[in-house]
Design a protein around this motif. Structure first.
Motif, PDB file in Angstrom:
ATOM      1  N   ALA B 233       0.837  -1.199   0.000  1.00 31.61           N
ATOM      2  CA  ALA B 233       0.000   0.000   0.000  1.00 31.61           C
ATOM      3  C   ALA B 233       0.869   1.246   0.000  1.00 31.61           C
ATOM      4  O   ALA B 233       0.649   2.184  -0.779  1.00 31.61           O
ATOM      5  CB  ALA B 233      -0.929   0.001   1.209  1.00 31.61           C
ATOM      6  N   VAL B 287      -5.502  -2.740   7.526  1.00 31.42           N
ATOM      7  CA  VAL B 287      -6.234  -2.277   8.702  1.00 31.42           C
ATOM      8  C   VAL B 287      -7.038  -3.417   9.304  1.00 31.42           C
ATOM      9  O   VAL B 287      -7.027  -3.642  10.519  1.00 31.42           O
ATOM     10  CB  VAL B 287      -7.142  -1.088   8.328  1.00 31.42           C
ATOM     11  CG1 VAL B 287      -8.055  -0.733   9.478  1.00 31.42           C
ATOM     12  CG2 VAL B 287      -6.293   0.100   7.943  1.00 31.42           C
ATOM     13  N   TYR B 330       2.351   5.954  16.590  1.00 34.31           N
ATOM     14  CA  TYR B 330       2.360   5.346  15.250  1.00 34.31           C
ATOM     15  C   TYR B 330       0.967   4.849  14.888  1.00 34.31           C
ATOM     16  O   TYR B 330       0.542   4.962  13.732  1.00 34.31           O
ATOM     17  CB  TYR B 330       3.458   4.272  15.113  1.00 34.31           C
ATOM     18  CG  TYR B 330       3.145   2.856  15.464  1.00 34.31           C
ATOM     19  CD1 TYR B 330       2.443   2.035  14.589  1.00 34.31           C
ATOM     20  CD2 TYR B 330       3.578   2.292  16.655  1.00 34.31           C
ATOM     21  CE1 TYR B 330       2.179   0.718  14.904  1.00 34.31           C
ATOM     22  CE2 TYR B 330       3.317   0.976  16.974  1.00 34.31           C
ATOM     23  CZ  TYR B 330       2.618   0.191  16.093  1.00 34.31           C
ATOM     24  OH  TYR B 330       2.347  -1.115  16.396  1.00 34.31           O
ATOM     25  N   PHE B 338      -5.090   6.626   7.166  1.00 37.83           N
ATOM     26  CA  PHE B 338      -6.132   5.810   6.553  1.00 37.83           C
ATOM     27  C   PHE B 338      -7.402   6.618   6.310  1.00 37.83           C
ATOM     28  O   PHE B 338      -8.063   6.470   5.282  1.00 37.83           O
ATOM     29  CB  PHE B 338      -6.438   4.609   7.435  1.00 37.83           C
ATOM     30  CG  PHE B 338      -7.468   3.693   6.870  1.00 37.83           C
ATOM     31  CD1 PHE B 338      -7.251   3.025   5.678  1.00 37.83           C
ATOM     32  CD2 PHE B 338      -8.674   3.482   7.521  1.00 37.83           C
ATOM     33  CE1 PHE B 338      -8.204   2.179   5.149  1.00 37.83           C
ATOM     34  CE2 PHE B 338      -9.636   2.632   6.996  1.00 37.83           C
ATOM     35  CZ  PHE B 338      -9.392   1.988   5.811  1.00 37.83           C
ATOM     36  N   PHE B 383       6.726   3.469  13.639  1.00 38.88           N
ATOM     37  CA  PHE B 383       6.595   2.054  13.961  1.00 38.88           C
ATOM     38  C   PHE B 383       7.983   1.419  14.050  1.00 38.88           C
ATOM     39  O   PHE B 383       8.282   0.651  14.968  1.00 38.88           O
ATOM     40  CB  PHE B 383       5.744   1.348  12.908  1.00 38.88           C
ATOM     41  CG  PHE B 383       5.866  -0.144  12.921  1.00 38.88           C
ATOM     42  CD1 PHE B 383       5.370  -0.884  13.974  1.00 38.88           C
ATOM     43  CD2 PHE B 383       6.491  -0.816  11.872  1.00 38.88           C
ATOM     44  CE1 PHE B 383       5.481  -2.274  13.987  1.00 38.88           C
ATOM     45  CE2 PHE B 383       6.605  -2.199  11.887  1.00 38.88           C
ATOM     46  CZ  PHE B 383       6.098  -2.923  12.938  1.00 38.88           C
ATOM     47  N   ILE B 401      11.064  -5.720   6.485  1.00 39.56           N
ATOM     48  CA  ILE B 401      10.413  -5.363   5.233  1.00 39.56           C
ATOM     49  C   ILE B 401      10.002  -3.899   5.223  1.00 39.56           C
ATOM     50  O   ILE B 401       9.980  -3.244   4.165  1.00 39.56           O
ATOM     51  CB  ILE B 401       9.227  -6.300   4.970  1.00 39.56           C
ATOM     52  CG1 ILE B 401       8.851  -6.252   3.500  1.00 39.56           C
ATOM     53  CG2 ILE B 401       8.026  -5.925   5.814  1.00 39.56           C
ATOM     54  CD1 ILE B 401       8.231  -7.509   3.049  1.00 39.56           C
TER      55      ILE B 401
ATOM     56  N   VAL C 292      -8.649   0.149  18.095  1.00 43.93           N
ATOM     57  CA  VAL C 292      -7.231  -0.162  18.322  1.00 43.93           C
ATOM     58  C   VAL C 292      -6.901  -0.198  19.811  1.00 43.93           C
ATOM     59  O   VAL C 292      -5.757  -0.484  20.168  1.00 43.93           O
ATOM     60  CB  VAL C 292      -6.294   0.838  17.622  1.00 43.93           C
ATOM     61  CG1 VAL C 292      -6.488   0.787  16.123  1.00 43.93           C
ATOM     62  CG2 VAL C 292      -6.508   2.236  18.136  1.00 43.93           C
TER      63      VAL C 292
HETATM   64  C1  HEM Z   1      -6.298   2.432  10.848  1.00 40.27           C
HETATM   65  C2  HEM Z   1      -5.157   2.609  10.405  1.00 40.27           C
HETATM   66  C3  HEM Z   1      -3.901   1.855  10.743  1.00 40.27           C
HETATM   67  C4  HEM Z   1      -3.571   1.169  11.867  1.00 40.27           C
HETATM   68  C5  HEM Z   1      -4.385   0.973  13.117  1.00 40.27           C
HETATM   69  C6  HEM Z   1      -2.265   0.627  11.647  1.00 40.27           C
HETATM   70  C7  HEM Z   1      -1.590  -0.155  12.588  1.00 40.27           C
HETATM   71  C8  HEM Z   1      -0.389  -0.772  12.332  1.00 40.27           C
HETATM   72  C9  HEM Z   1       0.237  -1.673  13.216  1.00 40.27           C
HETATM   73  C10 HEM Z   1      -0.336  -2.118  14.570  1.00 40.27           C
HETATM   74  C11 HEM Z   1       1.372  -2.078  12.643  1.00 40.27           C
HETATM   75  C12 HEM Z   1       2.361  -3.083  13.210  1.00 40.27           C
HETATM   76  C13 HEM Z   1       2.013  -4.417  12.649  1.00 40.27           C
HETATM   77  C14 HEM Z   1       2.857  -5.489  13.235  1.00 40.27           C
HETATM   78  O1  HEM Z   1       3.090  -5.440  14.425  1.00 40.27           O
HETATM   79  O2  HEM Z   1       3.230  -6.366  12.471  1.00 40.27           O
HETATM   80  C15 HEM Z   1       1.492  -1.413  11.387  1.00 40.27           C
HETATM   81  C16 HEM Z   1       2.528  -1.589  10.516  1.00 40.27           C
HETATM   82  C17 HEM Z   1       2.598  -0.935   9.293  1.00 40.27           C
HETATM   83  N1  HEM Z   1       1.660  -0.086   8.742  1.00 40.27           N
HETATM   84 FE1  HEM Z   1      -0.060   0.432   9.575  1.00 40.27          FE
HETATM   85  N2  HEM Z   1      -1.826   0.973  10.400  1.00 40.27           N
HETATM   86  C18 HEM Z   1      -2.804   1.735   9.826  1.00 40.27           C
HETATM   87  C19 HEM Z   1      -2.801   2.283   8.548  1.00 40.27           C
HETATM   88  C20 HEM Z   1      -1.728   2.178   7.689  1.00 40.27           C
HETATM   89  C21 HEM Z   1      -1.704   2.755   6.392  1.00 40.27           C
HETATM   90  C22 HEM Z   1      -2.848   3.566   5.757  1.00 40.27           C
HETATM   91  C23 HEM Z   1      -0.484   2.433   5.852  1.00 40.27           C
HETATM   92  C24 HEM Z   1       0.078   2.782   4.507  1.00 40.27           C
HETATM   93  C25 HEM Z   1      -0.359   2.901   3.426  1.00 40.27           C
HETATM   94  C26 HEM Z   1       0.220   1.654   6.814  1.00 40.27           C
HETATM   95  C27 HEM Z   1       1.488   1.140   6.628  1.00 40.27           C
HETATM   96  C28 HEM Z   1       2.114   0.316   7.523  1.00 40.27           C
HETATM   97  C29 HEM Z   1       3.393  -0.293   7.260  1.00 40.27           C
HETATM   98  C30 HEM Z   1       4.224  -0.134   5.992  1.00 40.27           C
HETATM   99  C31 HEM Z   1       3.697  -1.078   8.382  1.00 40.27           C
HETATM  100  C32 HEM Z   1       4.950  -1.926   8.585  1.00 40.27           C
HETATM  101  C33 HEM Z   1       4.625  -3.342   8.229  1.00 40.27           C
HETATM  102  C34 HEM Z   1       5.724  -4.281   8.639  1.00 40.27           C
HETATM  103  O3  HEM Z   1       6.669  -4.401   7.906  1.00 40.27           O
HETATM  104  O4  HEM Z   1       5.594  -4.870   9.709  1.00 40.27           O
HETATM  105  N3  HEM Z   1      -0.558   1.512   7.920  1.00 40.27           N
HETATM  106  N4  HEM Z   1       0.379  -0.616  11.200  1.00 40.27           N
END
Ligand code: HEM
Ligand SMILES: Cc1cc2nc3c(=O)[nH]c(=O)nc-3n(C[C@H](O)[C@H](O)[C@H](O)COP(=O)(O)OP(=O)(O)OC[C@H]3O[C@@H](n4cnc5c(N)ncnc54)[C@H](O)[C@@H]3O)c2cc1C
Ligand SMILES: Cc1cc2nc3c(=O)[nH]c(=O)nc-3n(C[C@H](O)[C@H](O)[C@H](O)COP(=O)(O)OP(=O)(O)OC[C@H]3O[C@@H](n4cnc5c(N)ncnc54)[C@H](O)[C@@H]3O)c2cc1C
Ligand SMILES: Cc1cc2nc3c(=O)[nH]c(=O)nc-3n(C[C@H](O)[C@H](O)[C@H](O)COP(=O)(O)OP(=O)(O)OC[C@H]3O[C@@H](n4cnc5c(N)ncnc54)[C@H](O)[C@@H]3O)c2cc1C
Ligand SMILES: NC(=O)c1ccc[n+]([C@@H]2O[C@H](COP(=O)([O-])OP(=O)(O)OC[C@H]3O[C@@H](n4cnc5c(N)ncnc54)[C@H](OP(=O)(O)O)[C@@H]3O)[C@@H](O)[C@H]2O)c1
Ligand SMILES: NC(=O)c1ccc[n+]([C@@H]2O[C@H](COP(=O)([O-])OP(=O)(O)OC[C@H]3O[C@@H](n4cnc5c(N)ncnc54)[C@H](OP(=O)(O)O)[C@@H]3O)[C@@H](O)[C@H]2O)c1
Ligand SMILES: NC(=O)c1ccc[n+]([C@@H]2O[C@H](COP(=O)([O-])OP(=O)(O)OC[C@H]3O[C@@H](n4cnc5c(N)ncnc54)[C@H](OP(=O)(O)O)[C@@H]3O)[C@@H](O)[C@H]2O)c1
Ligand SMILES: CCCCCCCCCCCCCCCC(=O)OC[C@H](COP(=O)(O)O)OC(=O)CCCCCCCCCCCCCCC
Ligand SMILES: CCCCCCCCCCCCCCCC(=O)OC[C@H](COP(=O)(O)O)OC(=O)CCCCCCCCCCCCCCC
Ligand SMILES: CCCCCCCCCCCCCCCC(=O)OC[C@H](COP(=O)(O)O)OC(=O)CCCCCCCCCCCCCCC
Ligand code: HEM
Ligand code: HEM
Lengths: 436, 436, 436
Positions: B233, B287, B330, B338, B383, B401, C292
């Protein structure tokens, strides 16, 4: 711009007259008591019906159908003029002929145009024309219709030509409808809902109360809805794809596609969109109810008491890869299913479905639709998992609710699977291409 | 209403003929074997082609292009009449000239109108005209076109005038397309997906298996997708805004906006909407996968075993404000990102984007779009936090990643930051205003 | 197709000219320095203004209004010709009369049509016509307007007839607007937001810091927004339904519906849609922030430390059915409220609201809207539950924020309840039907 005449100084007549006046038309009203009617902007005259009729060749009749009879007396003045019928009735099909046709009978020499009845007087006044920018117009005289449509356009409406005066009946019924196509899906889901509810109450509240004296009534708020709603969603989704299969079987059996389907099947086929959207609504509720699970007081209490028990008994639950696999994969299947479900919903928005072609629409609705059904069924199957038909989950011989919910979708999927096998698909394709 | 003639009693001819008959037209069919064709409602005649042609001055040719040649023999009867070509082909650009132009060559004296080929025979019959209410019409003779459009309107379609007969080719290709603009974004994300998948498998499944003999395969269901999807994304979102930057650099370098962009850039610019929506779909999946984290069996086991360990070792983890700050912020950044992402999605619905003006559209898509990118990048950066480039997270020298995922968005943001600095922005603005 | 002449070889002139040329028109440019202007496709001539004017009877004036004066010299050549004014200004209502009317004064003998000013030159060139396919057209000469609309249609736009040249002012203002109807809702919610923020900071961050020396600043990321946003959503939702009630009271008091509302009420009534959508946006944020909760580091730490405490003190919290009931039912009410909220949002999509009739729209927006308000208010009331007005939750005499948030919605609901009682409803209905 020429003068426009409005008969009747009531609610609608006033709103329309004033609006046209604002948009640059010169307007004259006809009324029973011209002197009584106040409140008009300067520049608008109120005359008797006869006088007013002489001022213009386009007359808007803002009077209830029940009072039309006095128009026969004016027949001479109205000769050759354009009469715009804007009346509504109180009930669908209240009279045998439409108001516009009745008017045409009363004043034979006039050119009758049906228009503006879908517009609300209040919306016209206040400019809040959200639901009613569309103004259906019909009439036998092309030029008359054109002039009325021009007026509509200049007061901010979107006139839609509906053809000859025969369409008036339909146009008059339109504003009286309240979601006609949604009736069947909603009644059906209400009925299913009640059934599921009673079933769930028996299994989850009454049984524990009688057998174990546990007070589970608080399940009523979330736990039970979260069994009813997904079950409903799955069943309704299956019911969306069942009529297509029944139709195929009928066609195969009859060997032709040129004989009409029975009425119930026809109706069912035409409200599949609504069925599907209701299913989506229940699926959405299921998802929300599921996502709040960890913040429920009951669940948090259960989880922490489990931890406390482990410590008290000094026995740690070992990690079980199979359980992790099953738990993760049923959730993942649910998410993917829901995603496709939402996609189906988005493509049924009128503005989106209007920009895709038939092939694309069918690809999404039919191919991806079946994929959605497969994913959601798999989600439930894997959720059931090992305990699926184990007798231990029977209570009073009643199986879990998801076992019931699976009957319909599995049937649909099996039938579809049979139908796509070449031995059935080929003759069906030939039949649908018009071969006999 | 005048009589309409339909040539060909096949699937489409029948559906259209019957529909027009229902709507009040008198219809006559032309057929090779008039006596064979049954199943028509009373009042519809089936004649030989020659006889049928004499009955009407508007003839709908419901025959496959391959069989048109017999029309040359009828050229005389067809002289001056309106011929409506409704044929489709099986492949895009199957023939060098369009079917309608071919028909015009065969019957030089007739007025050819291309219409109705986007309508499905079955939809016409059943009334389920969801995807195909739009009927593109083109032709060189204005009046003929008008008459065909009137017919379309009266059988419930929305005719769209596409201009002269030259547009026929495009109209014929239209119903054969399957999401042409979505191809590139989908292939691209499939390719990226495979790459990320292999990478993740190496780091998260194969490495632990080889180094620690841990069986992490169940990560395949949720954990790994929840690394792949957000990464995708974020990268796709960056790729939405990259072409605008490349274009700006090219324009600055060339000093003019009047030379054409290379083809790949043009195409890329035109499918940014689709790229963005695919990115939104992946973000949505991320999400959902994130929100179900607490109900996963694995996660619950991990959390409870951590508590049990604390008690066993009699060592309570202290509360760390910095960690709380980082963790909360984060997540908050992700939610805000989002939210804006969804807003971008809503404004790309055709009906919404039609009601906003250019300035408003650009405000949302360009300004809020960059804000979305910033928020999502910040979400990932925070993050990553402290462990970002610490060598401890390298496995087989492979970084996490999200480190990879950040390269593209950070590049885009840095380039954009440079471009909005006055020293570049001013010349660019001048160039875009047409100065040389 | 006849020749079209374009005056001005600037950005817009070029784009439009080339586009028309591509679509089969023969195009000739008029310029101050015909020899200087390069970069035109072969087949397009660039002449002096006078010469170019003689070539066509339709001239598009792609020049800024400030330079129109030289056209007076050409008045003779322009006699009887169609002049298309495409100019925009820099500010809303910059000049007293519209550019098109100014042009009409300068060249009295010409037929002026206002068109295409809402189209962006760049979008025209690149084909990315998302926001600007709509081309408003107005003019006093019907035939001239028709010809310009034909050109628009053939270059891929959707011309919208706006009536006489008087509409030019509005058409010129249109592309300069930036969400005019959203201003009030956005400012209002910004102001409320600041107030709530300060209030929350006092109660949740500064108070604990001063009284207990606790560092709660990390609440800024999620906890505090998750108090502000739902409070805002609830209040804005109440503000959507308040003006309807004020209007009813006014009408009852005055005894007529024919006197105008004060201006502020009028404006408020007309931006209820936007208010409602802003409320939906905040509700959406509240829902995301709530979902969350279980993955927040702080919350997980709190939950696990509570478990550890129970074990250390060897005192297990007993399960409390009432708490479970309250906790489950406030969440369930929230979910149902949010579901209806989303439904209101979906029906305000232009393409959906266009396909429902007035009765259906009012059913959803008014009936289901009040139901939404009731559910959301009940959600908050039950959330407050027992501790609602207990003095223990006061900090510095400040009650919890949800207590404040409830004032407005409860007032609205009480007033509405009074108004639907027959003693008020009947006279109101009579008044709204036009009785005096
Ligand atoms: C409601 C909105 C969002 C929430 C609650 C959220 C929550 C999280 C959480 C909890 C993680 C950690 C996941 C893990 O522990 O493996 C994470 C990782 C990540 N999020 Fe989100 N996120 C949201 C929206 C987005 C959006 C819109 C994007 C980008 C387009 C995004 C990009 C990422 C990326 C690139 C990671 C790192 C993934 C990895 O390599 O582990 N997130 N997010
Ligand atoms: C969330 C959601 C939204 C939905 N929105 C819509 C919507 O907007 N519009 C809508 O219509 N449905 C909608 N549906 C319902 C459903 O997805 C579609 O009706 C879907 O097309 C049914 O697929 P099917 O394969 O069973 O179609 P079938 O009815 O089995 O048809 C398969 C195809 O075969 C062809 N065919 C069938 N019979 C004949 C015949 N006699 N002659 C020639 N060809 C024939 C047709 O081309 C037909 O499309 C929705 C469903 C859901 C869950
Ligand atoms: C969820 C989502 C949905 C999306 N939906 C859409 C959609 O519906 N439609 C869509 O088009 N995009 C859509 N996009 C893609 C993207 O948001 C837009 O294309 C956005 O406008 C790109 O912004 P930019 O600043 O990079 O534009 P740029 O292409 O850099 O252009 C910036 C602006 O500068 C001006 N400009 C650029 N070049 C020239 C020139 N040669 N001459 C004159 N002026 C010039 C133009 O006015 C242009 O708008 C979507 C993206 C996402 C994530
Ligand atoms: C998420 C969301 C989306 C929304 N989207 C929209 C939207 O798209 N469009 C929109 O307009 N609103 C929208 N709203 C705002 C709101 O829902 C509607 O305005 C709603 O109709 C107000 O209901 P009400 O009962 O207060 O109406 P009221 O204004 O009190 O009117 C009630 C009805 O009484 C009648 N009436 C009132 N005054 C008169 C009178 N003087 N003469 C005759 N009849 C009269 C009218 O028929 C009127 O509809 C939205 C709200 C939300 C929360
Ligand atoms: N209100 C709406 O929102 C709406 C919307 C669409 C269509 N319509 C249609 O518009 C028509 C008028 O509706 P309305 O709401 O304006 O009704 P109204 O307020 O009751 O007005 C009706 C008018 O008809 C005139 N009239 C003539 N002969 C009459 C008679 N014998 N008895 C009573 N009135 C007589 C009266 O005007 P004078 O006193 O000046 O003679 C009266 O004001 C109806 O057919 C209705 O279906 C209304
Ligand atoms: N089916 C659809 O959904 C659809 C949609 C849009 C457009 N179209 C187009 O409509 C046209 C007809 O399609 P269709 O589905 O109706 O096809 P069809 O069912 O095969 O019918 C074709 C008809 O053409 C006539 N015909 C004349 N000369 C012929 C010959 N030499 N060989 C065979 N048939 C001959 C036949 O009618 P007689 O036996 O009466 O002579 C035959 O019934 C095609 O060009 C198609 O692209 C179809
Ligand atoms: N650009 C857009 O996106 C857009 C969109 C909608 C409407 N418009 C409107 O289109 C009109 C032209 O805009 P544009 O962007 O094309 O502007 P521009 O690039 O500055 O071009 C203006 C043209 O006007 C001509 N002109 C005639 N007399 C002039 C004078 N005394 N001084 C300067 N120029 C003179 C020049 O052409 P010659 O050198 O050939 O004489 C010049 O190229 C404006 O009214 C604008 O509001 C523009
Ligand atoms: C989150 C929302 C999704 C859950 C809610 C889905 C509700 C589905 C019920 C839709 C009711 C439609 C309104 C009825 C008005 C009407 O009659 O509308 C009538 C029109 C009539 O169309 P016709 O002219 O074709 O009959 O129908 C529609 O336009 C239906 C529009 C359906 C839109 C579904 C959109 C789904 C959006 C997906 C977003 C979901 C995101 C979820 C993320 C978690
Ligand atoms: C919750 C759903 C959001 C997540 C899913 C988003 C899916 C994005 C993919 C959209 C696919 C579009 C369908 C393709 C059909 C097509 O080709 O459609 C073709 C049309 C073509 O338009 P053009 O004529 O401009 O090319 O494209 C569209 O109309 C695109 C519509 C996109 C709508 C996105 C709406 C997002 C709604 C947001 C609600 C999200 C709520 C989330 C809450 C948790
Ligand atoms: C998930 C998304 C829902 C949460 C976000 C909702 C955002 C609400 C704000 C909408 C802003 C509209 C854009 C403004 C552009 C504009 O001016 O748009 C202008 C048009 C103008 O219309 P008018 O011509 O009537 O003035 O307004 C609109 O079209 C408003 C469309 C509103 C659409 C709301 C759709 C809600 C979709 C529901 C899906 C939610 C799923 C949630 C699941 C968890
Ligand atoms: C985001 C998507 C989804 C998630 C996260 C999800 C999650 C879950 C969970 C956790 C359960 C177990 C509930 C419990 O323990 O009581 C469940 C059950 C179920 N789900 Fe889903 N689901 C999703 C989507 C769907 C969809 C789209 C459908 C079908 C239309 C569906 C149908 C069911 C059914 C029928 C059950 C069994 C209910 C029962 O009897 O207990 N789910 N789902
Ligand atoms: C899916 C739907 C919803 C869920 C799951 C939900 C859940 C919750 C929860 C868990 C809380 C307590 C938060 C806390 O502990 O701080 C809360 C508070 C609140 N909710 Fe909701 N809610 C939903 C929808 C709504 C809606 C639609 C509104 C109103 C428009 C709303 C208004 C409020 C208010 C005003 C509070 C009090 C905030 C405070 O002061 O703490 N909720 N909600």
């Amino acid at each position: 711009r020429k003068t426009v005449c409005v008969f009747g100084t009531g609610d609608f007549g006033r709103s329309l007259g004033n609006k046209m006046f604002q948009c640059g038309y010169s307007v004259v009203f006809g009324s029973r008591n011209p002197e009584l009617s106040g409140l008009h902007p300067k520049g608008i005259e109120v005359l008797s019906y006869t006088e007013a009729a002489q001022r213009s060749d386009l007359i808007i009749i803002a009077i209830h159908r029940e009072h039309y009879n006095f128009l026969t007396e004016l027949a001479e003045e109205l000769q050759g003029k354009i009469l715009v019928d804007i009346s509504n009735n109180l009930k669908i099909n209240q009279y045998s002929e439409s108001n516009a046709e009745y008017l045409a009978e009363l004043v034979p020499g006039a050119k009758i145009v049906k228009a503006f009845n879908t517009i609300s007087a209040w919306a016209l006044q206040s400019g809040a024309l959200d639901a009613s920018r569309q103004a259906f117009v019909c009439g036998d005289d092309k030029e008359a219709k054109q002039r009325v449509m021009d007026i509509g356009r200049s007061i901010g409406l979107t006139p839609m030509d509906q053809g000859s005066l025969k369409a008036a009946k339909e146009i008059e019924n339109y504003p009286l409808q309240l979601f006609p196509m949604w009736k069947f899906p909603l009644y059906l889901s209400a009925a299913l809902c009640v059934f599921y509810f009673v079933y769930c109450m028996l299994r989850e509240v009454i049984y524990p109360y009688i057998q174990e004296e546990k007070d589970n009534t608080f399940f009523l708020a979330i736990s039970i809805p979260n069994r009813i709603f997904p079950g409903l969603a799955l069943n309704l989704l299956a019911l969306v794809y069942l009529p297509g299969i029944i139709a195929a079987i009928l066609q195969l059996y009859r060997g032709t596609k040129y004989s009409r389907f029975p009425n119930w099947l026809d109706h069912w086929m035409l409200c599949r969109k609504q069925l599907g959207l209701v299913a989506l609504a229940f699926a959405f509720l299921h998802v929300m109810y599921t996502l709040v699970i960890p913040i429920r007081h009951y669940v948090r209490w259960k989880w922490s008491s489990r931890i406390i028990n482990q410590i008290k008994n000094n026995k740690t639950d070992p990690f079980n890869t199979t359980t992790a696999w099953l738990s993760d994969s049923y959730v993942a299947l649910g998410i993917l299913g829901f995603f496709l479900f939402v996609l189906l919903g988005i493509t049924s928005l009128p503005s989106v479905s209007n920009t895709v072609n038939w092939r694309e629409f069918r690809f999404v609705q039919s191919k991806l639709g079946y994929l959605t059904l497969i994913l959601c069924t798999a989600h439930t199957l894997v959720f059931g998992g090992k305990r699926f038909l184990s007798p231990s989950i029977l209570r009073w011989y009643l199986p879990s609710i998801y076992v019931l919910s699976l009957i319909m979708p599995c049937t649909v999927l099996v039938l579809k699977f049979i139908l796509v096998m070449p031995c059935f698909d080929q003759p069906l394709t030939r039949i649908r291409q018009g071969w006999e």
